[in-house]
Every structure is written in C-alpha cells, then in structure tokens.
Design a protein around this motif. Structure first.
Motif, PDB file in Angstrom:
ATOM      1  N   THR A 144     115.191  97.093  81.061  1.00 18.73           N
ATOM      2  CA  THR A 144     116.395  96.883  80.245  1.00 18.73           C
ATOM      3  C   THR A 144     117.621  97.622  80.818  1.00 18.73           C
ATOM      4  O   THR A 144     118.715  97.519  80.270  1.00 18.73           O
ATOM      5  CB  THR A 144     116.152  97.280  78.775  1.00 18.73           C
ATOM      6  N   ASP A 145     117.444  98.374  81.921  1.00 18.61           N
ATOM      7  CA  ASP A 145     118.608  98.874  82.667  1.00 18.61           C
ATOM      8  C   ASP A 145     119.021  97.876  83.752  1.00 18.61           C
ATOM      9  O   ASP A 145     120.030  98.065  84.439  1.00 18.61           O
ATOM     10  CB  ASP A 145     118.294 100.219  83.328  1.00 18.61           C
ATOM     11  N   PHE A 146     118.216  96.851  83.938  1.00 24.47           N
ATOM     12  CA  PHE A 146     118.483  95.742  84.873  1.00 24.47           C
ATOM     13  C   PHE A 146     118.483  96.160  86.345  1.00 24.47           C
ATOM     14  O   PHE A 146     119.101  95.510  87.180  1.00 24.47           O
ATOM     15  CB  PHE A 146     119.783  94.999  84.486  1.00 24.47           C
ATOM     16  N   ASP A 147     117.777  97.262  86.651  1.00 21.24           N
ATOM     17  CA  ASP A 147     117.662  97.692  88.059  1.00 21.24           C
ATOM     18  C   ASP A 147     116.865  96.655  88.867  1.00 21.24           C
ATOM     19  O   ASP A 147     117.256  96.289  89.983  1.00 21.24           O
ATOM     20  CB  ASP A 147     116.948  99.046  88.158  1.00 21.24           C
TER      21      ASP A 147
ATOM     22  N   LEU B  45     121.152  90.552  78.815  1.00 21.50           N
ATOM     23  CA  LEU B  45     120.591  89.822  79.970  1.00 21.50           C
ATOM     24  C   LEU B  45     121.380  88.531  80.219  1.00 21.50           C
ATOM     25  O   LEU B  45     121.692  88.197  81.367  1.00 21.50           O
ATOM     26  CB  LEU B  45     119.109  89.508  79.717  1.00 21.50           C
ATOM     27  N   VAL B  46     121.726  87.827  79.144  1.00 21.70           N
ATOM     28  CA  VAL B  46     122.500  86.583  79.284  1.00 21.70           C
ATOM     29  C   VAL B  46     123.846  86.881  79.948  1.00 21.70           C
ATOM     30  O   VAL B  46     124.255  86.203  80.896  1.00 21.70           O
ATOM     31  CB  VAL B  46     122.718  85.906  77.910  1.00 21.70           C
ATOM     32  N   ARG B  47     124.516  87.936  79.464  1.00 30.97           N
ATOM     33  CA  ARG B  47     125.853  88.271  80.017  1.00 30.97           C
ATOM     34  C   ARG B  47     125.742  88.671  81.493  1.00 30.97           C
ATOM     35  O   ARG B  47     126.569  88.264  82.321  1.00 30.97           O
ATOM     36  CB  ARG B  47     126.483  89.412  79.205  1.00 30.97           C
ATOM     37  N   ILE B  48     124.715  89.448  81.825  1.00 33.51           N
ATOM     38  CA  ILE B  48     124.568  89.913  83.214  1.00 33.51           C
ATOM     39  C   ILE B  48     124.216  88.738  84.133  1.00 33.51           C
ATOM     40  O   ILE B  48     124.736  88.636  85.250  1.00 33.51           O
ATOM     41  CB  ILE B  48     123.523  91.054  83.286  1.00 33.51           C
ATOM     42  N   CYS B  49     123.355  87.835  83.644  1.00 39.13           N
ATOM     43  CA  CYS B  49     123.031  86.653  84.460  1.00 39.13           C
ATOM     44  C   CYS B  49     124.282  85.802  84.677  1.00 39.13           C
ATOM     45  O   CYS B  49     124.505  85.284  85.776  1.00 39.13           O
ATOM     46  CB  CYS B  49     121.921  85.836  83.795  1.00 39.13           C
ATOM     47  N   ASN B  50     125.113  85.668  83.640  1.00 40.04           N
ATOM     48  CA  ASN B  50     126.387  84.947  83.796  1.00 40.04           C
ATOM     49  C   ASN B  50     127.251  85.596  84.879  1.00 40.04           C
ATOM     50  O   ASN B  50     127.809  84.915  85.737  1.00 40.04           O
ATOM     51  CB  ASN B  50     127.175  84.956  82.476  1.00 40.04           C
ATOM     52  N   GLN B  51     127.334  86.926  84.841  1.00 43.33           N
ATOM     53  CA  GLN B  51     128.188  87.636  85.819  1.00 43.33           C
ATOM     54  C   GLN B  51     127.672  87.471  87.239  1.00 43.33           C
ATOM     55  O   GLN B  51     128.444  87.244  88.173  1.00 43.33           O
ATOM     56  CB  GLN B  51     128.228  89.135  85.502  1.00 43.33           C
ATOM     57  N   LEU B  52     126.334  87.600  87.396  1.00 41.65           N
ATOM     58  CA  LEU B  52     125.752  87.542  88.745  1.00 41.65           C
ATOM     59  C   LEU B  52     125.705  86.110  89.277  1.00 41.65           C
ATOM     60  O   LEU B  52     125.688  85.894  90.474  1.00 41.65           O
ATOM     61  CB  LEU B  52     124.330  88.119  88.733  1.00 41.65           C
ATOM     62  N   GLY B  53     125.658  85.126  88.350  1.00 37.48           N
ATOM     63  CA  GLY B  53     125.432  83.746  88.771  1.00 37.48           C
ATOM     64  C   GLY B  53     123.946  83.461  88.896  1.00 37.48           C
ATOM     65  O   GLY B  53     123.482  82.886  89.889  1.00 37.48           O
TER      66      GLY B  53
END
Ligand code: ZN
Length: 352
Positions: free
Chosen positions: A141-144, A192-200
């Motif tokens: 959940t830190d998305f490392d 997770l949704v927001r981070i996936c959006n940012q990363l593509g």
C-alpha cells in the motif's frame, strides 16, 4: 503484414505465466517449440495469435480443478479463497514477471509498453506481450512494488482477482448472480486507481465487484476496460457485465474483451467445452448494440479456462474468424475486433 481478411488477434487475457510458473523452467522451451498449453509459438503462428495481456496471477493453495468440477453443477456459489498476505504474494508476483522477462530474453516474445511497439511486433511476426497483474495481492500500500514493476514494463492491472485484496473485493464464481456483492474499493484501492492513472497503467474491471466497478468509474480518468468478461444479459454469471456497466464503459470510451471461458459464455453457466461458437456471436451482437463496434475485442483466458472445443487453443482461432465471417463480420470490423480496438484504447490509456 497483417492480412485484412485474416488479421492477427491481439488478446486481452491469458494465463501463460501461471502455467509456466507451475510447470517450472523446462516449460519455457515448450513455449517456443510446442507444448500441450493453449498458447505456444507454433500454435500462435498457426492460429494468427499476435500476442496480448500476459497476466501475473498468485494461485490460492486450493486447486483450480475443484472449481472447474463445481462449475458443472446447475447452480453454484463457490466460497472465495482467503486473502493472501502481500509478503507471500510479492514473491510469486516477481517470479512470474521474471518468467516473462526470460521468455523475452529467449526471443519468444517482446514486452511492449507502447502501441507503436505492439504494432511493430504484429507487422514483423513477433509475439507482443503486455505485462498485466490479475489481482494486486503482491502490491504494497506504499506502492513501492508497483513503482518497480512499472519500470519492468507493467502497463495493466486488475485490483482484484476474485479474492479480497488490500484494494477491493472481487466477485465469487457464482451462477446465477450479478456482481453486486460486498463493499467497494478501500481507501488504498482508491489511491491505486489514482496512481495507475498517473503512471499510465490500464485498470482492468474483470473480477471486480459492482461497488468497486462504480468506484473506479467515479475516480478514474482513463477509459473503463474489462479485459475478459461477457454480457450478463446472455450469461447471468457474477463475472459478467450488466447493461448499465456496459453503458458506463461506452461513456468512458473503454472496451470489453470477449472471454472464451465457456462458463461465462453459456446461458446455463456450465463449464462444458461442448459449446458452439454461435453463443460467442450472440455476445458479440449484444456488445455491438450496447457499446458499439469500436469498443470490443477478445480476452481469451487461454491457459486459465475451459474454452469451446471448436476453438480448443490458439491454433483454433482460425475457426473463430471463420465463425465471425459467417456471421457477417466484414473486413473493417474484423480488423477492429481482432486488434485495432485494443490498440486504440491502449493508446488513449497510455496517453500517447
Ligand atoms: Zn480472470
């Protein structure tokens, strides 16, 4: 070059990595030379399988084969397996990512992170692979881990398989049922949704329950995609998409990959390979009516499911195209369904 009458299929979902993981290193050469799997290079060449999404999937301790037996009952409701701790799942997640990397090193395929790369592969007879995660158990959940896997080529992710994760809740293997089961995404799932959006990184709705699906619709700025799901109006399985979900997919200009798994195709939900391809054409017609010709592709579930005997494996994709042709699919629609729609939606999602 791709023949418009016989375009290569770029496919929304396979479980090659799970199969390779379970069968050990010796299976890698089988992928190149030929094997008893649904997908290997000789079968891909024969059937015009150009590549697709290669899913990392962490198996539960109980056997998949028990599940297939249970899905031959007239009604079924399989209990969801227990959650898998992240520190256990991450090891298997990395092992399966490594398998894809080694297959690339052996010259079996190319891991693609852009539609230009996929197109180059399709035009040059190289299998194109997108690294995908089905069920984000291995992501902390830190998305490392997500950050590092992105660097390793990860470009698509389903927050859940059917088990619960730190991010959300999946649908059980239940027939008949809809996916309106349990709560939506957790706070970590929304992050997770927001981070996936940012990363593509593309977000995959297949396996997510209804509340989670609608959370993603609310939060995500990317097209809404279900890589391997069918129409609930035809096969009322919890894994399939209701017409209101299809409307949301259309509104977002997303897409659906038609799943070959017979339990999600058949009106009676049975895991019976004796399933004529007509039923796939009925799902196709329903999807065309609800989301349009530009938002449909395939998501075979090869090497992870029982598929119609008339297809059998990747070599049998020839019969799928023949059935589509007999059903009235013209050259233009054939190319879109076989790969152009996936390329269009991936290009939008990856912000190209
Ligand atoms: Zn799946």
């Amino acid at each position: 070059m791709t023949d418009p009458a016989f375009p290569l299929i770029f496919d929304g979902h396979n479980d090659v990595l799970l199969k390779q993981f379970q069968n050990g290193p010796a299976a890698r050469q089988g992928f190149i030379d030929g094997s008893d799997a649904h997908i290997d290079l000789p079968k891909a060449r024969q059937g015009g399988f150009g590549g697709g999404f290669f899913a990392i999937y962490v198996p539960s301790p109980n056997s998949r084969f028990d599940r297939l037996d249970a899905m031959c009952q007239p009604k079924y409701d399989l209990p969801l397996p227990d959650e898998i701790p992240q520190n256990e799942a991450v090891q298997i997640t990395l092992a399966q990512a490594a398998i894809l990397s080694r297959l690339e090193s052996m010259g079996a395929l190319k891991i693609c992170t852009s539609t230009a790369e996929i197109r180059h592969c399709l035009d040059n007879g190289v299998m194109a692979a997108i690294l995908h995660i089905e069920g984000a158990e291995g992501i902390d959940t830190d998305f490392d881990v997500l950050e590092i896997l992105y660097r390793a080529g990860l470009r698509s992710l389903g927050p859940v398989w059917s088990r619960p994760t730190a991010f959300g809740h999946g649908v059980p293997f239940r027939y008949p049922s809809d996916g309106d089961i349990g709560p939506g995404l957790t706070n970590a799932g929304k992050d997770l949704v927001r981070i996936c959006n940012q990363l593509g990184i593309m977000l995959d709705m297949s396996h997510l329950n209804a509340a989670g699906f609608w959370d993603v619709v609310k939060i995500s700025d990317a097209p809404i995609v279900a890589t391997h799901s069918n129409a609930h109006a035809i096969s009322p399985h919890a894994r399939n998409l209701t017409d209101d979900q299809l409307a949301a997919i259309k509104d977002s200009d997303g897409m659906v990959g038609i799943n070959f798994a017979v339990g999600f195709l058949r009106e009676d939900g049975q895991m019976d390979a004796d399933t004529p391809l007509d039923i796939m054409m009925r799902h196709l017609d329903h999807l065309i009516e609800h989301i349009g010709e530009d938002r449909i592709g395939f998501g075979s579930d090869f090497d992870g499911a029982t598929v119609p005997a008339d297809i059998g494996d990747a070599a049998g994709l020839v019969h799928l195209r023949t059935a589509m042709r007999a059903h009235g699919v013209d050259d233009d629609l054939m190319v879109k369904l076989c790969h152009e729609n996936w390329l269009r939606v991936l290009g939008k999602t990856w912000d190209e």
